[in-house]
Design a protein around this motif. Structure first.
Motif, PDB file in Angstrom:
ATOM      1  N   SER A 136       0.829  -1.204   0.000  1.00 16.32           N
ATOM      2  CA  SER A 136       0.000   0.000   0.000  1.00 16.32           C
ATOM      3  C   SER A 136       0.865   1.257   0.000  1.00 16.32           C
ATOM      4  O   SER A 136       2.046   1.217   0.358  1.00 16.32           O
ATOM      5  CB  SER A 136      -0.912   0.014   1.227  1.00 16.32           C
ATOM      6  OG  SER A 136      -0.147   0.262   2.396  1.00 16.32           O
ATOM      7  N   ARG A 137       0.266   2.377  -0.378  1.00 17.13           N
ATOM      8  CA  ARG A 137       0.985   3.658  -0.356  1.00 17.13           C
ATOM      9  C   ARG A 137       1.383   4.025   1.065  1.00 17.13           C
ATOM     10  O   ARG A 137       2.443   4.594   1.295  1.00 17.13           O
ATOM     11  CB  ARG A 137       0.136   4.756  -0.986  1.00 17.13           C
ATOM     12  CG  ARG A 137       0.045   4.587  -2.498  1.00 17.13           C
ATOM     13  CD  ARG A 137      -0.928   5.503  -3.149  1.00 17.13           C
ATOM     14  NE  ARG A 137      -0.739   6.889  -2.785  1.00 17.13           N
ATOM     15  CZ  ARG A 137      -1.570   7.855  -3.129  1.00 17.13           C
ATOM     16  NH1 ARG A 137      -2.643   7.583  -3.831  1.00 17.13           N
ATOM     17  NH2 ARG A 137      -1.333   9.099  -2.763  1.00 17.13           N
ATOM     18  N   GLY A 138       0.547   3.696   2.028  1.00 14.86           N
ATOM     19  CA  GLY A 138       0.878   3.950   3.426  1.00 14.86           C
ATOM     20  C   GLY A 138       2.107   3.164   3.867  1.00 14.86           C
ATOM     21  O   GLY A 138       2.951   3.680   4.609  1.00 14.86           O
ATOM     22  N   THR A 139       2.219   1.925   3.405  1.00 11.40           N
ATOM     23  CA  THR A 139       3.394   1.122   3.722  1.00 11.40           C
ATOM     24  C   THR A 139       4.633   1.711   3.073  1.00 11.40           C
ATOM     25  O   THR A 139       5.705   1.737   3.673  1.00 11.40           O
ATOM     26  CB  THR A 139       3.188  -0.345   3.275  1.00 11.40           C
ATOM     27  OG1 THR A 139       2.039  -0.868   3.956  1.00 11.40           O
ATOM     28  CG2 THR A 139       4.403  -1.200   3.577  1.00 11.40           C
ATOM     29  N   VAL A 140       4.480   2.220   1.858  1.00 12.62           N
ATOM     30  CA  VAL A 140       5.609   2.884   1.187  1.00 12.62           C
ATOM     31  C   VAL A 140       6.090   4.048   2.041  1.00 12.62           C
ATOM     32  O   VAL A 140       7.288   4.190   2.320  1.00 12.62           O
ATOM     33  CB  VAL A 140       5.215   3.383  -0.223  1.00 12.62           C
ATOM     34  CG1 VAL A 140       6.288   4.308  -0.800  1.00 12.62           C
ATOM     35  CG2 VAL A 140       4.957   2.210  -1.157  1.00 12.62           C
ATOM     36  N   ARG A 141       5.164   4.879   2.469  1.00 14.01           N
ATOM     37  CA  ARG A 141       5.541   6.050   3.267  1.00 14.01           C
ATOM     38  C   ARG A 141       6.163   5.649   4.598  1.00 14.01           C
ATOM     39  O   ARG A 141       7.150   6.241   5.033  1.00 14.01           O
ATOM     40  CB  ARG A 141       4.334   6.961   3.469  1.00 14.01           C
ATOM     41  CG  ARG A 141       3.939   7.696   2.185  1.00 14.01           C
ATOM     42  CD  ARG A 141       2.893   8.754   2.429  1.00 14.01           C
ATOM     43  NE  ARG A 141       1.628   8.193   2.873  1.00 14.01           N
ATOM     44  CZ  ARG A 141       0.651   7.791   2.064  1.00 14.01           C
ATOM     45  NH1 ARG A 141       0.800   7.909   0.765  1.00 14.01           N
ATOM     46  NH2 ARG A 141      -0.460   7.302   2.548  1.00 14.01           N
ATOM     47  N   SER A 142       5.604   4.650   5.271  1.00 16.63           N
ATOM     48  CA  SER A 142       6.158   4.253   6.570  1.00 16.63           C
ATOM     49  C   SER A 142       7.535   3.611   6.406  1.00 16.63           C
ATOM     50  O   SER A 142       8.435   3.863   7.214  1.00 16.63           O
ATOM     51  CB  SER A 142       5.203   3.318   7.313  1.00 16.63           C
ATOM     52  OG  SER A 142       5.106   2.063   6.679  1.00 16.63           O
ATOM     53  N   GLN A 143       7.715   2.801   5.365  1.00 17.64           N
ATOM     54  CA  GLN A 143       9.022   2.188   5.135  1.00 17.64           C
ATOM     55  C   GLN A 143      10.062   3.249   4.783  1.00 17.64           C
ATOM     56  O   GLN A 143      11.204   3.194   5.245  1.00 17.64           O
ATOM     57  CB  GLN A 143       8.945   1.130   4.029  1.00 17.64           C
ATOM     58  CG  GLN A 143       8.157  -0.102   4.404  1.00 17.64           C
ATOM     59  CD  GLN A 143       8.806  -0.882   5.527  1.00 17.64           C
ATOM     60  OE1 GLN A 143       9.977  -1.219   5.480  1.00 17.64           O
ATOM     61  NE2 GLN A 143       8.036  -1.163   6.566  1.00 17.64           N
ATOM     62  N   ALA A 144       9.670   4.222   3.975  1.00 14.46           N
ATOM     63  CA  ALA A 144      10.582   5.313   3.614  1.00 14.46           C
ATOM     64  C   ALA A 144      10.946   6.124   4.857  1.00 14.46           C
ATOM     65  O   ALA A 144      12.117   6.475   5.057  1.00 14.46           O
ATOM     66  CB  ALA A 144       9.971   6.209   2.547  1.00 14.46           C
ATOM     67  N   SER A 145       9.962   6.414   5.678  1.00 16.29           N
ATOM     68  CA  SER A 145      10.212   7.192   6.889  1.00 16.29           C
ATOM     69  C   SER A 145      11.176   6.471   7.820  1.00 16.29           C
ATOM     70  O   SER A 145      12.133   7.062   8.333  1.00 16.29           O
ATOM     71  CB  SER A 145       8.883   7.466   7.597  1.00 16.29           C
ATOM     72  OG  SER A 145       9.114   8.131   8.816  1.00 16.29           O
ATOM     73  N   ARG A 146      10.940   5.177   8.032  1.00 15.74           N
ATOM     74  CA  ARG A 146      11.832   4.396   8.902  1.00 15.74           C
ATOM     75  C   ARG A 146      13.242   4.341   8.328  1.00 15.74           C
ATOM     76  O   ARG A 146      14.226   4.477   9.057  1.00 15.74           O
ATOM     77  CB  ARG A 146      11.281   2.992   9.083  1.00 15.74           C
ATOM     78  CG  ARG A 146      10.049   2.944   9.939  1.00 15.74           C
ATOM     79  CD  ARG A 146       9.538   1.532  10.082  1.00 15.74           C
ATOM     80  NE  ARG A 146       8.249   1.567  10.756  1.00 15.74           N
ATOM     81  CZ  ARG A 146       7.255   0.741  10.486  1.00 15.74           C
ATOM     82  NH1 ARG A 146       7.406  -0.197   9.565  1.00 15.74           N
ATOM     83  NH2 ARG A 146       6.126   0.831  11.132  1.00 15.74           N
ATOM     84  N   ALA A 147      13.333   4.119   7.024  1.00 16.64           N
ATOM     85  CA  ALA A 147      14.649   4.037   6.382  1.00 16.64           C
ATOM     86  C   ALA A 147      15.392   5.363   6.494  1.00 16.64           C
ATOM     87  O   ALA A 147      16.589   5.391   6.814  1.00 16.64           O
ATOM     88  CB  ALA A 147      14.506   3.624   4.921  1.00 16.64           C
ATOM     89  N   LEU A 148      14.695   6.446   6.227  1.00 20.15           N
ATOM     90  CA  LEU A 148      15.340   7.763   6.307  1.00 20.15           C
ATOM     91  C   LEU A 148      15.752   8.097   7.735  1.00 20.15           C
ATOM     92  O   LEU A 148      16.812   8.703   7.955  1.00 20.15           O
ATOM     93  CB  LEU A 148      14.427   8.843   5.733  1.00 20.15           C
ATOM     94  CG  LEU A 148      14.202   8.753   4.217  1.00 20.15           C
ATOM     95  CD1 LEU A 148      13.133   9.734   3.784  1.00 20.15           C
ATOM     96  CD2 LEU A 148      15.494   8.973   3.465  1.00 20.15           C
ATOM     97  N   ASP A 149      14.948   7.690   8.713  1.00 18.85           N
ATOM     98  CA  ASP A 149      15.343   7.890  10.115  1.00 18.85           C
ATOM     99  C   ASP A 149      16.635   7.145  10.424  1.00 18.85           C
ATOM    100  O   ASP A 149      17.533   7.678  11.092  1.00 18.85           O
ATOM    101  CB  ASP A 149      14.236   7.423  11.065  1.00 18.85           C
ATOM    102  CG  ASP A 149      13.065   8.388  11.125  1.00 18.85           C
ATOM    103  OD1 ASP A 149      13.208   9.547  10.668  1.00 18.85           O
ATOM    104  OD2 ASP A 149      11.995   7.975  11.636  1.00 18.85           O
ATOM    105  N   LYS A 150      16.737   5.903   9.932  1.00 23.71           N
ATOM    106  CA  LYS A 150      17.955   5.128  10.168  1.00 23.71           C
ATOM    107  C   LYS A 150      19.158   5.769   9.479  1.00 23.71           C
ATOM    108  O   LYS A 150      20.249   5.814  10.037  1.00 23.71           O
ATOM    109  CB  LYS A 150      17.775   3.692   9.681  1.00 23.71           C
ATOM    110  CG  LYS A 150      16.850   2.891  10.558  1.00 23.71           C
ATOM    111  CD  LYS A 150      16.651   1.493  10.026  1.00 23.71           C
ATOM    112  CE  LYS A 150      15.653   0.741  10.904  1.00 23.71           C
ATOM    113  NZ  LYS A 150      15.414  -0.614  10.412  1.00 23.71           N
TER     114      LYS A 150
END
Length: 168
Positions: A136-150
């Motif tokens: 889902s688009r929401g999963t895309v955004r959450s995965q991107a957010s987590r990755a960018l935080d790391k």
């Protein structure tokens, strides 16, 4: 079955670009080569349908991204470890921040890395990434957010590309 010369031409023209994409996606040359090989096998099977379309490379790249994620799904419970080589080998990588960025990117979970590669390397938007990865688009955004935080944690410098407002 006799080979189609147009498929051989496509592989000769775009094989290196697919390998570079695979390297960015997988993080190492061996998995990159496997992704390219598997994607080209699937492309070869669908070539009679795809050769009339404009962009068989898009099919190959989408297939590679999906294979990468499928591998993650299959191995997410395994603890994989590389045996260290007897002799060290280092490619000529840029020093300092860029090397730390590559290491941080390589350390991301497969799905997070795939989302970032599709967003920043392939320049896809969230809807396109969701379609490619089957999430889902929401999963895309959450995965991107987590990755960018790391990545921000690994690269706290103000000069980091991830902290200069390049984030969507």
């Amino acid at each position: 079955m006799e080979g189609d010369p147009r498929f051989a031409e496509f592989v000769a023209e775009r094989g290196d670009a697919l390998l570079r994409y695979g390297y960015v996606l997988a993080g190492n040359p061996h998995d990159a080569a496997d992704l390219v090989q598997e994607a080209l096998l699937k492309l070869r099977g669908a070539w009679h349908r795809l050769r009339l379309k404009d962009n068989p490379e898009s099919y190959a790249r989408t297939t590679m991204a999906r294979l990468h994620i499928a591998g993650w799904r299959l191995r997410r419970r395994e603890q994989l470890a590389w045996d260290p080589p007897e002799r060290e080998h280092h490619d000529a990588l840029p020093s300092g921040d860029e090397q730390r960025m590559w290491q941080a990117l390589a350390g991301l979970p497969r799905k997070q890395r795939a989302v970032l590669v599709l967003r920043y390397y392939e320049q896809l938007d969230d809807a396109e990434i969701a379609t490619v990865l089957g999430i889902s688009r929401g999963t895309v955004r959450s995965q991107a957010s987590r990755a960018l935080d790391k990545l921000r944690f690994a690269m706290p410098s103000e000069d980091s590309p991830m902290t200069r407002g390049n984030v969507r």
